[in-house]
Write a protein that holds these residues in place. Sequence first.
Motif, PDB file in Angstrom:
ATOM      1  N   VAL A   1      40.013  57.845  34.706  1.00 21.63           N
ATOM      2  CA  VAL A   1      40.454  56.510  35.105  1.00 21.63           C
ATOM      3  C   VAL A   1      41.152  55.836  33.933  1.00 21.63           C
ATOM      4  O   VAL A   1      40.626  55.788  32.829  1.00 21.63           O
ATOM      5  CB  VAL A   1      39.242  55.657  35.544  1.00 21.63           C
ATOM      6  CG1 VAL A   1      39.679  54.228  35.810  1.00 21.63           C
ATOM      7  CG2 VAL A   1      38.591  56.257  36.764  1.00 21.63           C
ATOM      8  N   GLN A   2      42.359  55.342  34.202  1.00 23.66           N
ATOM      9  CA  GLN A   2      43.082  54.620  33.144  1.00 23.66           C
ATOM     10  C   GLN A   2      42.798  53.122  33.239  1.00 23.66           C
ATOM     11  O   GLN A   2      42.519  52.469  32.244  1.00 23.66           O
ATOM     12  CB  GLN A   2      44.584  54.891  33.250  1.00 23.66           C
ATOM     13  CG  GLN A   2      45.364  54.290  32.086  1.00 23.66           C
ATOM     14  CD  GLN A   2      46.837  54.631  32.146  1.00 23.66           C
ATOM     15  OE1 GLN A   2      47.324  55.235  33.099  1.00 23.66           O
ATOM     16  NE2 GLN A   2      47.569  54.253  31.112  1.00 23.66           N
TER      17      GLN A   2
ATOM     18  N   ARG B   1      40.729  50.210  35.635  1.00 18.19           N
ATOM     19  CA  ARG B   1      39.826  49.909  36.743  1.00 18.19           C
ATOM     20  C   ARG B   1      39.797  48.410  36.980  1.00 18.19           C
ATOM     21  O   ARG B   1      39.573  47.629  36.056  1.00 18.19           O
ATOM     22  CB  ARG B   1      38.420  50.430  36.434  1.00 18.19           C
ATOM     23  CG  ARG B   1      37.349  49.889  37.379  1.00 18.19           C
ATOM     24  CD  ARG B   1      36.050  50.640  37.240  1.00 18.19           C
ATOM     25  NE  ARG B   1      36.170  51.998  37.756  1.00 18.19           N
ATOM     26  CZ  ARG B   1      35.277  52.965  37.501  1.00 18.19           C
ATOM     27  NH1 ARG B   1      34.232  52.737  36.721  1.00 18.19           N
ATOM     28  NH2 ARG B   1      35.435  54.167  38.014  1.00 18.19           N
TER      29      ARG B   1
ATOM     30  N   ASN C   1      37.743  45.636  38.989  1.00 20.57           N
ATOM     31  CA  ASN C   1      36.432  45.572  39.597  1.00 20.57           C
ATOM     32  C   ASN C   1      36.107  44.150  40.053  1.00 20.57           C
ATOM     33  O   ASN C   1      35.945  43.246  39.233  1.00 20.57           O
ATOM     34  CB  ASN C   1      35.385  46.060  38.580  1.00 20.57           C
ATOM     35  CG  ASN C   1      34.121  46.504  39.280  1.00 20.57           C
ATOM     36  OD1 ASN C   1      33.907  46.193  40.447  1.00 20.57           O
ATOM     37  ND2 ASN C   1      33.280  47.236  38.561  1.00 20.57           N
TER      38      ASN C   1
ATOM     39  N   THR D   1      38.761  45.862  44.266  1.00 23.06           N
ATOM     40  CA  THR D   1      38.293  46.933  43.386  1.00 23.06           C
ATOM     41  C   THR D   1      39.082  48.201  43.653  1.00 23.06           C
ATOM     42  O   THR D   1      39.139  48.652  44.799  1.00 23.06           O
ATOM     43  CB  THR D   1      36.794  47.226  43.649  1.00 23.06           C
ATOM     44  OG1 THR D   1      36.065  46.020  43.422  1.00 23.06           O
ATOM     45  CG2 THR D   1      36.283  48.321  42.743  1.00 23.06           C
ATOM     46  N   PHE D   2      39.720  48.728  42.632  1.00 21.15           N
ATOM     47  CA  PHE D   2      40.312  50.057  42.742  1.00 21.15           C
ATOM     48  C   PHE D   2      40.603  50.626  41.360  1.00 21.15           C
ATOM     49  O   PHE D   2      40.621  49.911  40.361  1.00 21.15           O
ATOM     50  CB  PHE D   2      41.550  50.089  43.641  1.00 21.15           C
ATOM     51  CG  PHE D   2      42.707  49.239  43.173  1.00 21.15           C
ATOM     52  CD1 PHE D   2      42.884  47.969  43.689  1.00 21.15           C
ATOM     53  CD2 PHE D   2      43.618  49.728  42.252  1.00 21.15           C
ATOM     54  CE1 PHE D   2      43.959  47.184  43.270  1.00 21.15           C
ATOM     55  CE2 PHE D   2      44.688  48.951  41.832  1.00 21.15           C
ATOM     56  CZ  PHE D   2      44.853  47.677  42.343  1.00 21.15           C
ATOM     57  N   ASP D   3      40.799  51.932  41.332  1.00 27.27           N
ATOM     58  CA  ASP D   3      41.054  52.621  40.070  1.00 27.27           C
ATOM     59  C   ASP D   3      42.478  53.135  40.028  1.00 27.27           C
ATOM     60  O   ASP D   3      43.039  53.525  41.046  1.00 27.27           O
ATOM     61  CB  ASP D   3      40.137  53.854  39.940  1.00 27.27           C
ATOM     62  CG  ASP D   3      38.697  53.442  39.678  1.00 27.27           C
ATOM     63  OD1 ASP D   3      38.479  52.264  39.310  1.00 27.27           O
ATOM     64  OD2 ASP D   3      37.812  54.283  39.867  1.00 27.27           O
TER      65      ASP D   3
ATOM     66  N   HIS E   1      44.395  56.129  37.988  1.00 28.33           N
ATOM     67  CA  HIS E   1      44.122  57.270  37.115  1.00 28.33           C
ATOM     68  C   HIS E   1      45.204  57.414  36.067  1.00 28.33           C
ATOM     69  O   HIS E   1      46.271  56.805  36.163  1.00 28.33           O
ATOM     70  CB  HIS E   1      44.029  58.557  37.939  1.00 28.33           C
ATOM     71  CG  HIS E   1      43.023  58.476  39.026  1.00 28.33           C
ATOM     72  ND1 HIS E   1      43.126  59.151  40.214  1.00 28.33           N
ATOM     73  CD2 HIS E   1      41.862  57.762  39.118  1.00 28.33           C
ATOM     74  CE1 HIS E   1      42.090  58.863  40.987  1.00 28.33           C
ATOM     75  NE2 HIS E   1      41.322  58.021  40.352  1.00 28.33           N
TER      76      HIS E   1
ATOM     77  N   TYR F   1      40.271  48.899  30.780  1.00 25.79           N
ATOM     78  CA  TYR F   1      41.377  49.779  30.431  1.00 25.79           C
ATOM     79  C   TYR F   1      40.829  50.916  29.583  1.00 25.79           C
ATOM     80  O   TYR F   1      40.354  50.695  28.479  1.00 25.79           O
ATOM     81  CB  TYR F   1      42.469  49.023  29.679  1.00 25.79           C
ATOM     82  CG  TYR F   1      43.687  49.865  29.486  1.00 25.79           C
ATOM     83  CD1 TYR F   1      44.549  50.108  30.561  1.00 25.79           C
ATOM     84  CD2 TYR F   1      43.964  50.475  28.271  1.00 25.79           C
ATOM     85  CE1 TYR F   1      45.651  50.920  30.407  1.00 25.79           C
ATOM     86  CE2 TYR F   1      45.067  51.278  28.123  1.00 25.79           C
ATOM     87  CZ  TYR F   1      45.911  51.503  29.198  1.00 25.79           C
ATOM     88  OH  TYR F   1      47.000  52.313  29.049  1.00 25.79           O
ATOM     89  N   ARG F   2      40.887  52.118  30.101  1.00 27.59           N
ATOM     90  CA  ARG F   2      40.297  53.292  29.447  1.00 27.59           C
ATOM     91  C   ARG F   2      38.894  52.972  28.962  1.00 27.59           C
ATOM     92  O   ARG F   2      38.529  53.222  27.822  1.00 27.59           O
ATOM     93  CB  ARG F   2      41.189  53.775  28.302  1.00 27.59           C
ATOM     94  CG  ARG F   2      42.480  54.351  28.862  1.00 27.59           C
ATOM     95  CD  ARG F   2      43.402  54.941  27.820  1.00 27.59           C
ATOM     96  NE  ARG F   2      44.554  55.562  28.490  1.00 27.59           N
ATOM     97  CZ  ARG F   2      45.799  55.559  28.024  1.00 27.59           C
ATOM     98  NH1 ARG F   2      46.065  54.997  26.872  1.00 27.59           N
ATOM     99  NH2 ARG F   2      46.758  56.136  28.689  1.00 27.59           N
TER     100      ARG F   2
ATOM    101  N   GLU G   1      36.774  46.741  28.308  1.00 27.51           N
ATOM    102  CA  GLU G   1      37.060  45.542  29.079  1.00 27.51           C
ATOM    103  C   GLU G   1      38.232  44.798  28.437  1.00 27.51           C
ATOM    104  O   GLU G   1      38.255  44.600  27.230  1.00 27.51           O
ATOM    105  CB  GLU G   1      35.830  44.634  29.130  1.00 27.51           C
ATOM    106  CG  GLU G   1      36.073  43.468  30.063  1.00 27.51           C
ATOM    107  CD  GLU G   1      34.814  42.665  30.378  1.00 27.51           C
ATOM    108  OE1 GLU G   1      33.703  43.199  30.173  1.00 27.51           O
ATOM    109  OE2 GLU G   1      34.965  41.529  30.824  1.00 27.51           O
TER     110      GLU G   1
END
Lengths: 284, 260
Positions: free
Chosen positions: B6-7, B9, B11, B31-33, B35, B70-71, B74
Amino acid sequence: MTETAQVVKTAAPARPREKKRRNVFDSLIGRSALQILAVVGFFLLWEAAVRCGWLSGFLVGQPSGVLRNLIGSIANGSLFADTGYTIFEAILGFTFGTVIGSVIGLALWYSVFVARLVEPFIAAINSVPKIALAPIIILWFGTGLLSKVALAISLTSIVALITAYQAAKDADKDLQALLFSMGASKQQIFKRVIAPSTLPAIIATFRINIGFALVGAVVGEFISSQHGLGHVIYVASSLYDLNTVWAGLFTLMLVGFLFYHLVEVIENWLLPWKQQQGGTQINV
Amino acid sequence: MSSPKVQLRLNGIRKSFPGKEAATQVLDGLTFDIHERDFVSIIGPSGCGKTTVFNIIAGLVDPDDGVMLYRGQEVESLRGRVGYMMQKDLLFPWRTVLDNVLLGLETKGIDPKRALDTAREYLSTFGLSGFENSYPKMLSGGMRQRVALIRTLVLDPDILLLDEPFSALDYQTRLYLEGILMEAVETFHKTVILVTHDIDEAVALSKRVVVLSQRPARVKAVHDIALNEHSPIAARSDPRFSGYFHTLCAELDIQTRKSA
């Protein structure tokens, strides 16, 4: 063979595309000729009217007298001295007024709080007819050059201020957002978006402010002065010397006209991206 | 199959805007990721807040609630690290093509000499050599959008945010620019989030499609798009293309088939 020829003949002749009839005078030379003709005609008519006694030369002056007057004052150098004096006042007033006003107007962009705070004061100052300040300005700054420049500044700065502030407020929000998303600081947004996008509006005020600066200079000279075209006009009119009044007025007109075109040159120089690229003009 | 890294996220992102009477809730716990090297399209009904998502990621708007990672770290936003491209090309009219491309590099304080070299190199890669000194108003819509794309890429952003970048262009130009975009994404290994109204475009270009609900927006579904080819024309010729297309239309409640 003949048959085909027949057919061609009987077919409705293709209507030649109606050519837009071009106005023969619609060229630079044609227009200039008409303009010069109008001016010469006007003066000839005026001269004739005075000579025939339809108009009183005492009240309206006489072109031949104006011309004599102009030649005389050119010969003794007074025309250049007075014109130079008025131009000097106007340019000083214009420059300081435009710079001061634009800088303050742009600076207001930085703080919405300060801008909202001072907005009514700006509106109040703007609503005072600045000419009404002339007597007090002469009391404060004397009867010399300074009071005329101050009067011109009072007229021009407020125009520049309001225009610059409004243009800064209207600057494209999307461009600012784009730059902000790239990580730009407020300073950078000012430099890269606000300043360049207000420039056309600020230059547009040059045209207005050149006129206002001349008004300031001339009105200042009316009230109290030893030099300048305003002084010449004022003194001559109190002596009922209408030809001298016209000579002064025409000189002022020429000065304003030249300044106006100077602004155009400056505009093309500063805003190369605004120049027309020979686009199509719609014939309405 | 290992799960992709995940690059970015998002939330539980919430956002409401103050309105005349009541506040309008736009995002409701999104909420989504995303990659690494992902290509995600976000589709959804008009006005569902797709652009707001971008504005939050880019730091133009602060969310009311929720976190962004981010990676794994937060972050408040990705301001300065994203390349944001909008429907309007947003070229600066007073800047030449070259100066427009230089804009971000200048802002970042890159050494002018190096920035100039980089800008020229990108312009020549994208076939715009010879237009360096033209002003935007002298260019066609497609060329302008190409300059905007170069301006976005030249910054080497971590994530490209493309907000309907091609929707103002005619179909031919759009296909052409989609091709250029996909090539650039391949060459520069970019992660892309694309907001679009165009389901066709979403399917053709994306690895995944996120479908948002009506406002207040939540994630309704995430679809993996398994096409072999993502070049705009080849993708549209893939036999699975129309299946995805109809599935997504159904998600958006668009009637595509006369079925009961």
